[in-house]
Design a protein around this motif. Sequence first.
Motif, PDB file in Angstrom:
ATOM      1  N   SER A   3       0.839  -1.243   0.119  1.00 37.25           N
ATOM      2  CA  SER A   3       0.056   0.075  -0.071  1.00 37.25           C
ATOM      3  C   SER A   3       0.869   1.327  -0.067  1.00 37.25           C
ATOM      4  CB  SER A   3      -1.037  -0.074   1.180  1.00 37.25           C
ATOM      5  OG  SER A   3      -0.094  -0.003   2.639  1.00 37.25           O
ATOM      6  N   GLY A   4       0.225   2.355  -0.393  1.00 37.87           N
ATOM      7  CA  GLY A   4       1.086   3.668  -0.292  1.00 37.87           C
ATOM      8  C   GLY A   4       1.498   3.868  -1.653  1.00 37.87           C
ATOM      9  N   SER A   5       2.190   5.035  -1.552  1.00 35.53           N
ATOM     10  CA  SER A   5       3.022   5.346  -2.985  1.00 35.53           C
ATOM     11  C   SER A   5       4.175   6.342  -2.881  1.00 35.53           C
ATOM     12  CB  SER A   5       1.798   6.333  -3.896  1.00 35.53           C
ATOM     13  OG  SER A   5       1.674   7.668  -3.213  1.00 35.53           O
ATOM     14  N   GLY A   6       4.925   6.215  -3.759  1.00 35.06           N
ATOM     15  CA  GLY A   6       6.108   6.866  -3.640  1.00 35.06           C
ATOM     16  C   GLY A   6       7.145   6.568  -4.820  1.00 35.06           C
ATOM     17  N   THR A   7       8.474   7.039  -4.648  1.00 34.87           N
ATOM     18  CA  THR A   7       9.524   6.555  -5.691  1.00 34.87           C
ATOM     19  C   THR A   7      10.821   6.010  -5.036  1.00 34.87           C
ATOM     20  OG1 THR A   7      10.263   8.730  -5.797  1.00 34.87           O
ATOM     21  CG2 THR A   7       8.615   8.231  -7.376  1.00 34.87           C
ATOM     22  N   VAL A   8      11.489   5.413  -5.477  1.00 29.84           N
ATOM     23  CA  VAL A   8      12.818   5.184  -5.133  1.00 29.84           C
ATOM     24  C   VAL A   8      13.666   5.330  -6.179  1.00 29.84           C
ATOM     25  CG1 VAL A   8      12.739   2.561  -5.563  1.00 29.84           C
ATOM     26  CG2 VAL A   8      14.383   3.153  -4.169  1.00 29.84           C
ATOM     27  N   THR A   9      14.693   6.008  -6.069  1.00 29.53           N
ATOM     28  CA  THR A   9      15.785   6.393  -7.175  1.00 29.53           C
ATOM     29  C   THR A   9      17.073   5.726  -6.580  1.00 29.53           C
ATOM     30  OG1 THR A   9      14.691   8.363  -7.381  1.00 29.53           O
ATOM     31  CG2 THR A   9      16.885   8.399  -8.304  1.00 29.53           C
ATOM     32  N   PHE A  10      17.667   5.146  -7.729  1.00 31.77           N
ATOM     33  CA  PHE A  10      19.119   4.602  -7.380  1.00 31.77           C
ATOM     34  C   PHE A  10      20.097   5.526  -7.967  1.00 31.77           C
ATOM     35  CE2 PHE A  10      15.973   1.429  -7.966  1.00 31.77           C
ATOM     36  CZ  PHE A  10      16.540   0.212  -7.088  1.00 31.77           C
ATOM     37  N   GLU A  11      21.304   5.273  -7.209  1.00 33.42           N
ATOM     38  CA  GLU A  11      22.294   6.416  -7.550  1.00 33.42           C
ATOM     39  C   GLU A  11      23.020   6.253  -9.029  1.00 33.42           C
ATOM     40  OE1 GLU A  11      26.062   5.096  -5.615  1.00 33.42           O
ATOM     41  OE2 GLU A  11      25.459   2.784  -5.599  1.00 33.42           O
ATOM     42  N   ASP A  12      22.317   5.523  -9.996  1.00 30.63           N
ATOM     43  CA  ASP A  12      22.706   5.516 -11.193  1.00 30.63           C
ATOM     44  C   ASP A  12      21.737   6.168 -11.942  1.00 30.63           C
ATOM     45  OD1 ASP A  12      20.618   3.655 -11.298  1.00 30.63           O
ATOM     46  OD2 ASP A  12      21.777   2.103 -12.359  1.00 30.63           O
ATOM     47  N   GLY A  13      20.704   6.879 -11.355  1.00 31.86           N
ATOM     48  CA  GLY A  13      19.557   7.450 -12.056  1.00 31.86           C
ATOM     49  C   GLY A  13      18.296   6.798 -12.168  1.00 31.86           C
TER      50      GLY A  13
ATOM     51  N   THR B  97      17.360   6.841  -2.747  1.00 30.48           N
ATOM     52  CA  THR B  97      16.788   8.032  -2.167  1.00 30.48           C
ATOM     53  C   THR B  97      15.383   7.600  -2.276  1.00 30.48           C
ATOM     54  OG1 THR B  97      18.364   9.684  -3.122  1.00 30.48           O
ATOM     55  CG2 THR B  97      16.160  10.376  -2.380  1.00 30.48           C
ATOM     56  N   TRP B  98      14.547   7.663  -1.260  1.00 31.35           N
ATOM     57  CA  TRP B  98      12.951   7.154  -1.220  1.00 31.35           C
ATOM     58  C   TRP B  98      12.174   8.632  -0.920  1.00 31.35           C
ATOM     59  CZ3 TRP B  98      11.385   2.144  -0.996  1.00 31.35           C
ATOM     60  CH2 TRP B  98      12.295   1.190  -0.902  1.00 31.35           C
ATOM     61  N   VAL B  99      11.307   8.725  -1.757  1.00 31.82           N
ATOM     62  CA  VAL B  99      10.351   9.963  -1.811  1.00 31.82           C
ATOM     63  C   VAL B  99       8.984   8.995  -1.402  1.00 31.82           C
ATOM     64  CG1 VAL B  99       9.207  11.961  -2.617  1.00 31.82           C
ATOM     65  CG2 VAL B  99      11.686  11.269  -3.205  1.00 31.82           C
ATOM     66  N   VAL B 100       8.356   9.201  -0.330  1.00 34.47           N
ATOM     67  CA  VAL B 100       7.124   8.712  -0.100  1.00 34.47           C
ATOM     68  C   VAL B 100       6.176   9.760   0.261  1.00 34.47           C
ATOM     69  CG1 VAL B 100       5.875   7.401   1.783  1.00 34.47           C
ATOM     70  CG2 VAL B 100       8.323   6.811   1.030  1.00 34.47           C
ATOM     71  N   HIS B 101       5.098   9.574  -0.699  1.00 29.12           N
ATOM     72  CA  HIS B 101       3.921  10.670  -0.637  1.00 29.12           C
ATOM     73  C   HIS B 101       2.953  10.276   0.129  1.00 29.12           C
ATOM     74  CE1 HIS B 101       5.938  12.104  -4.281  1.00 29.12           C
ATOM     75  NE2 HIS B 101       5.861  10.965  -4.806  1.00 29.12           N
ATOM     76  N   GLU B 102       2.546   8.916   0.185  1.00 32.19           N
ATOM     77  CA  GLU B 102       1.518   8.427   1.264  1.00 32.19           C
ATOM     78  C   GLU B 102       2.002   7.084   1.596  1.00 32.19           C
ATOM     79  OE1 GLU B 102      -2.651   5.878   0.609  1.00 32.19           O
ATOM     80  OE2 GLU B 102      -1.909   6.584  -1.277  1.00 32.19           O
ATOM     81  N   THR B 103       1.805   6.943   3.009  1.00 31.00           N
ATOM     82  CA  THR B 103       2.743   5.821   4.008  1.00 31.00           C
ATOM     83  C   THR B 103       2.896   4.674   3.118  1.00 31.00           C
ATOM     84  OG1 THR B 103       2.148   6.957   5.814  1.00 31.00           O
ATOM     85  CG2 THR B 103       2.839   4.318   5.891  1.00 31.00           C
ATOM     86  N   LEU B 104       4.089   4.084   2.928  1.00 31.93           N
ATOM     87  CA  LEU B 104       4.501   2.923   2.201  1.00 31.93           C
ATOM     88  C   LEU B 104       4.382   1.751   2.763  1.00 31.93           C
ATOM     89  CD1 LEU B 104       5.120   2.462  -0.925  1.00 31.93           C
ATOM     90  CD2 LEU B 104       7.647   2.769  -0.140  1.00 31.93           C
ATOM     91  N   ARG B 105       3.977   0.760   2.537  1.00 28.13           N
ATOM     92  CA  ARG B 105       4.104  -0.688   3.270  1.00 28.13           C
ATOM     93  C   ARG B 105       4.443  -1.529   2.177  1.00 28.13           C
ATOM     94  NH1 ARG B 105       1.642  -1.839   8.372  1.00 28.13           N
ATOM     95  NH2 ARG B 105       1.659  -3.935   8.578  1.00 28.13           N
TER      96      ARG B 105
END
Length: 107
Positions: free
Chosen positions: A64-74, A94-102
Amino acid sequence: MFRVLDVDAAVPTAPLDPATVLAGAPAAGSRALAAVSGVEVGVWEMSPGTATDVEVDEVFVVLSGSGTVTFEDGERVDLAPGTVVRLRSGEHTTWVVHETLRKIYVA
């Protein structure tokens, strides 16, 4: 015998190390559910915000939830229920969480 793993169980969370937080005030935590042949299966949760991490070997599925994970290679992966991701030990993310991520993880 089959046993049902409680992926809805409460997950204890704590504020992240301020040195890793880039935005907001995210908290995160995990709860182990089972060990299978030395591999841990558990649930992890992170509240909204942005933080960096150094990963362990893991495969996870977003519950559940939403976000993005970005790796060092882009490379960037959008996270939503059903997304499956493979993390490798030592990767910087780098984790950007918009809505609590589970997520449920196997590590």
